[in-house]
Design an enzyme around this catalytic site. Sequence first.
Site, PDB file in Angstrom:
ATOM      1  N   GLU A 146       0.854  -1.189   0.000  1.00  0.00           N
ATOM      2  CA  GLU A 146       0.000   0.000   0.000  1.00  0.00           C
ATOM      3  C   GLU A 146       0.888   1.235   0.000  1.00  0.00           C
ATOM      4  O   GLU A 146       1.967   1.228   0.603  1.00  0.00           O
ATOM      5  CB  GLU A 146      -0.910   0.046   1.226  1.00  0.00           C
ATOM      6  CG  GLU A 146      -2.038  -0.976   1.228  1.00  0.00           C
ATOM      7  CD  GLU A 146      -1.675  -2.258   1.950  1.00  0.00           C
ATOM      8  OE1 GLU A 146      -2.388  -3.264   1.797  1.00  0.00           O
ATOM      9  OE2 GLU A 146      -0.637  -2.251   2.659  1.00  0.00           O
ATOM     10  N   TYR A 158       7.645   2.152  -7.608  1.00  0.00           N
ATOM     11  CA  TYR A 158       6.977   0.856  -7.639  1.00  0.00           C
ATOM     12  C   TYR A 158       6.551   0.479  -9.064  1.00  0.00           C
ATOM     13  O   TYR A 158       6.688  -0.682  -9.473  1.00  0.00           O
ATOM     14  CB  TYR A 158       5.778   0.862  -6.697  1.00  0.00           C
ATOM     15  CG  TYR A 158       6.140   1.147  -5.257  1.00  0.00           C
ATOM     16  CD1 TYR A 158       7.334   0.676  -4.710  1.00  0.00           C
ATOM     17  CD2 TYR A 158       5.305   1.915  -4.431  1.00  0.00           C
ATOM     18  CE1 TYR A 158       7.683   0.952  -3.396  1.00  0.00           C
ATOM     19  CE2 TYR A 158       5.651   2.184  -3.114  1.00  0.00           C
ATOM     20  CZ  TYR A 158       6.836   1.703  -2.607  1.00  0.00           C
ATOM     21  OH  TYR A 158       7.182   1.976  -1.302  1.00  0.00           O
TER      22      TYR A 158
END
Length: 222
Positions: A146, A158
């Site tokens: 998250e 990411y």
Amino acid sequence: MTYVVRPMEMGDIPQVVAIEKEAFPDQWSPSPFKRELQHNRLSRYLVAEIREAFPKNQTNNPNKIAVDDRNRTWWYRLLSLCQRQQTPERETLVVGFVGIWLLLGEAHITTIAVHSSYRRQGIGELLLIAALELAVSRNETIATLEVRASNETAQGLYRKYGFGTVGIRPAYYPDREDALVMTAEGITTASYQARFQHLKKVYFQRWGAEQRHLSSPFSPSL
């Protein structure tokens, strides 16, 4: 200076707590690192440790001990042991950490944090690389995490490593900000590994293979 990613030890906890508090000041409460290390068989924590490199030739200085390459490994181990015995809270030694939960084929990256003095030096990316290496060594096929909806820098990192947004957790953080759920699938496949190995090569070319190390190969026991 050399940065090494290795498994977290009990003696690292005071520094890791300080980094966590600085990075996440609005967090509900400090993470129970002692319990995680001792009792949670699903969790793994890694730290990024900063080490001073010894000059290859110290013989010109009579006040210093000459350490050749053959003795370098045991010398570092001895130095590290002495530091931990003399200064349990080794200031500026641990500069970042990452937490991973290994859950039946899924590696869930619970947190990545870097001390503010060492940000923008590739330490966060090195920790992410180490987390993915560990996940692959355990034959996990999916990596999840998250991230704050407003943290575009982290999201960019990411995505670079194949994570895509698959959902939203509304009001997930204490300040009610949403979290994006991001997933990288098939991390053990040939196609993902080709991408991953290329990114690693680019990373180490940029930051220097002599200054960045993983305590690898990661074994299933880590």
